[in-house]
Design an enzyme around this catalytic site. Structure first.
Site, PDB file in Angstrom:
ATOM      1  N   CYS A 114      61.327  64.949  62.125  1.00 36.18           N
ATOM      2  CA  CYS A 114      61.062  66.213  61.452  1.00 36.18           C
ATOM      3  C   CYS A 114      59.888  66.100  60.472  1.00 36.18           C
ATOM      4  CB  CYS A 114      62.315  66.688  60.726  1.00 36.18           C
ATOM      5  SG  CYS A 114      63.682  67.069  61.852  1.00 36.18           S
TER       6      CYS A 114
ATOM      7  N   CYS B 144      60.932  69.481  65.083  1.00 37.54           N
ATOM      8  CA  CYS B 144      61.726  70.071  64.011  1.00 37.54           C
ATOM      9  C   CYS B 144      60.959  70.083  62.695  1.00 37.54           C
ATOM     10  CB  CYS B 144      63.047  69.308  63.845  1.00 37.54           C
ATOM     11  SG  CYS B 144      62.861  67.532  63.640  1.00 37.54           S
TER      12      CYS B 144
END
Length: 276
Positions: free
Chosen positions: A100, A181
């Site tokens: 992420c 993400c």
């Protein structure tokens, strides 16, 4: 009475020369066949050695299991009849882990993106992952009825849609995008008329897999060159990119010169966030 020769000396010599020529040709064919077989074997073994050596740099990976899953996608198959789905077992054997806020995509900026991530380890491209790294810049294919991996005589990228290499990159690109993400980055080429193309892997595969439940924003770094400033963030193709993003994913764009990116990546004291 002297015996009569069945064949005159000249004819005997001609037949002998013809016989020796035939034998020589047959020996040459056998030798070439053996050499070709050995060459193909060595090519196959060299390819596997490269694969395994690259794989083993990723600690904790079951490289034999990954190799077996990789091989089963194309061995013994027509090299133009290997769909993306053939690599599903490979993705299952070496799944992508989400990174992420650190995942970087690229289109027509391969060298710039990879030079940057090689020096600044705060971003990860597909080619920095196990599967991307193991097969980066390699060519391979199988052939019907053969259990060998070939590295020459394989279809080129545009020769057929479902060729061995093209299907692999399409499949791993899809899998990489599916785990994107947080805040995600893409480097696009600001020195061409259309930085975003619906027909590129980024446009046709990756963007379509971005999930707003995982991904917060897409930050476009439009890489420009002072001597060739062709486009900027108002480019019409970038409007197409915004339309392709699913609702809930924010869009940002910033024009950054290639020289600025290179200077920033070469300075270990400069944080990644300050590069653009």
């Amino acid at each position: 009475m002297e015996p009569v020769e069945r064949f005159p000396p000249q004819k005997r010599r001609t037949k002998r020369c013809l016989f020796l020529t035939v034998v020589a040709v047959l020996l040459l064919i056998v030798i070439l066949g053996i050499a070709l077989g050995v060459g193909l074997y060595r090519s196959s073994e060299t390819f596997k050695t490269t694969f395994m050596n690259r794989c083993e740099k990723f600690e904790g990976s079951d490289c034999e299991k990954i190799w077996t899953a990789f091989e089963q996608a194309y061995l013994g198959k027509d090299p133009c009849e290997v769909p993306m789905e053939a690599y599903d077992p490979l993705i299952a054997a070496a799944p992508f882990e989400p990174a992420c806020n650190r995942m970087m995509f690229w289109s027509k900026t391969k060298d710039v993106a990879h030079e940057f991530t090689a020096k600044k380890h705060c971003f990860t491209t597909l080619e920095d992952t196990l599967l991307g790294s193991v097969l980066n810049d390699l060519t391979w294919c199988g052939k019907e009825g053969s259990g060998e991996t070939f590295t020459s005589g394989c279809p080129r990228w545009n020769d057929c849609d479902n060729n061995t290499v093209r299907s692999f990159w399409n499949r791993v690109s899809a899998a990489f995008a599916e785990v994107a993400c947080g805040d995600t980055t893409v480097m696009l080429n600001g020195s061409i008329a259309t930085p975003f193309s619906l027909y590129s892997i980024f446009g046709s595969i990756e963007v379509k897999r971005f999930n707003p439940e995982k991904m917060r924003s897409l930050n476009v770094v439009l890489v420009t060159q002072q001597e060739r400033n062709t486009t900027n963030c108002t480019n019409l193709s970038l409007k197409d990119l915004q339309k392709e993003l699913r609702e809930g994913i924010k869009y940002n764009c910033k024009e950054v010169s290639e020289s600025q990116i290179q200077e920033c990546s070469s300075n270990p004291e400069t944080p990644c966030g300050a590069c653009w």
